[in-house]
Structure formats: structure tokens, C-alpha cells
Scaffold this active site. Structure first.
Site, PDB file in Angstrom:
ATOM      1  CG  HIS A   4     -28.443  14.996 -36.731  1.00 30.56           C
ATOM      2  ND1 HIS A   4     -29.600  14.910 -37.470  1.00 30.56           N
ATOM      3  CD2 HIS A   4     -27.584  15.740 -37.479  1.00 30.56           C
ATOM      4  CE1 HIS A   4     -29.459  15.571 -38.611  1.00 30.56           C
ATOM      5  NE2 HIS A   4     -28.234  16.077 -38.634  1.00 30.56           N
ATOM      6  CE1 TYR A  23     -36.603  11.977 -35.240  1.00 30.72           C
ATOM      7  CE2 TYR A  23     -37.339  11.393 -37.454  1.00 30.72           C
ATOM      8  CZ  TYR A  23     -36.731  12.285 -36.585  1.00 30.72           C
ATOM      9  OH  TYR A  23     -36.271  13.492 -37.052  1.00 30.72           O
TER      10      TYR A  23
END
Length: 205
Positions: free
Chosen positions: A62, A132
Site C-alpha cells: 500500500h 501503527y
């Protein structure tokens, strides 16, 4: 905490110091000032995510449009993953280079990747859980993906039978993404990083 640059410009590996005693352990897994000193500017915390994956799940690759892109700071809080950074920036001296770092709940390393870099990971255990931070919020119109098993990328995923989401399984090849004009431009990414460096508050670095 040790922060070392990886072999791809804009990517860093962070190794925390762990303090243990009979009660358990303590560590600093993120320090904005130490990261800012290494990177050149603070990470703007806009969104925090948790991802839980079964063994052999591969997520990625991504990336997001730059500007503003999406910088990420990733660690594994349960189990283990192979975290992969891919240089998808056209014109970069390390274009198409990828580098993997094992993130797990033993060494508790983290990875930071700057705007414009591609990201993916493979779960090495069941219930592999990564946490994250992101510099921008999720923006579907500016998000892109390249098929993680594309031979041109050549990523050596540690799974004989990778499990992909429907989105990732239908992702374009690198050649298709290049033809569509969605791959990041290295020069634009560099200019954007310089603008972030210039805007950094002196007290934060």
C-alpha cells in the site's frame, strides 16, 4: 533506543531498550523527539491503527499520493510479522528495492517509513497484531496498492500460500500502476520531505 537508517531512503529501523524485572518489562516504543532528530521533522500523529492477522496473511503493498502521503510508524505487539518497505518512487536511486524487518513481541522493534514508500507485511504467527501511527487520516481517494505477489517486485514473502484480501488480490501489477500514473515521483517526495523539515519547530528537533 537505537534508530538506524535502512537501505531505502526514508525508512528507519528502531530498536528499543527493554528493562525487565520480576514484575515484567518496560520500554519506550516511540519517542517523537528521537525520531524527529533522525528524520528531520516530527511525525504528525493523525491516526492510530491496530491490525490483527492470521498466519500467512499478506497485507499490502500500500502507498498514498504525495502530497500529503502517509508516513507510518509500526510495531508488533503480539506474535510476529515480516514488515516490508518497498521503494515505489519513480526516479529514486533505490527504485524497486525492498527490505524486510522482523517485528515481534520479543525484540519489539519498530519501523518508520516516510511518505511515498510502499508498505506491506506477512503474518508469521496467528493473531499477529501490529500497531501503527499514521501522519494523515485514511483517504480512500488517495490510497493505492500494488499486487504483493507481482514478480517484478520480487518480494520474498515467507509463506508458501499467502492469504490476501479481496482488494489486494485484485490490485494492479507494478506495470499497470506505472501506466496509470499513480506511482509516487521521487523528486516530489523529496521536495515534500524538505518542506516538512523546513516547517519543523526548532524545539522539537
Amino acid at each position: 533506543m537505537k534508530i538506524r537508517p535502512m537501505g531505502i531512503e526514508g525508512a528507519w529501523e528502531i530498536s528499543p531498550q527493554q528493562f525487565t524485572d520480576p514484575r515484567g518489562l518496560f520500554l519506550e516504543w516511540y519517542r517523537f523527539d528521537r525520531l524527529a532528530e533522525a528524520v528531520g521533522h516530527p511525525l504528525r500523529l493523525a491516526q492510530a491503527n491496530i491490525s490483527v492477522s492470521a498466519r500467512d496473511v499478506v497485507r499490502g503493498v500500500h502507498f498514498a499520493d504525495v502530497p500529503p502521503g502517509q508516513a507510518k510508524y509500526i510495531t508488533c505487539v503480539r506474535g510476529a510479522v515480516l514488515d516490508v518497505v518497498v521503494d515505489l518512487r519513480l526516479g529514486s536511486p533505490t527504485f524497486l528495492r525492498w527490505e524486510g524487518v522482523r517485528l515481534d513481541d520479543t525484540d519489539r522493534r519498530a519501523v518508520y517509513l516516510a511518505e511515498g514508500l510502499g508498505h506491506g507485511f506477512c503474518a508469521l504467527t496467528d493473531d499477529a497484531t501490529i500497531a501503527y501511527f499514521c501522519s494523515t487520516t485514511y483517504n480512500p481517494s488517495g490510497e493505492h496498492t500494488v499486487h504483493p505477489l507481482d514478480e517484478e517486485l520480487g518480494i520474498e514473502w515467507p509463506s508458501r500460500a499467502p492469504l490476501l484480501s479481496a482488494r489486494d488480490a485484485a490490485a494492479p501489477s507494478l506495470a499497470q500502476a506505472r501506466s496509470a500514473g499513480v506511482l509516487p515521483q521521487y523528486a516530489i517526495c523529496r521536495d515534500y520531505a524538505v518542506s516538512l523539515d523546513a516547517g519543523a519547530h526548532p524545539g522539537l528537533v
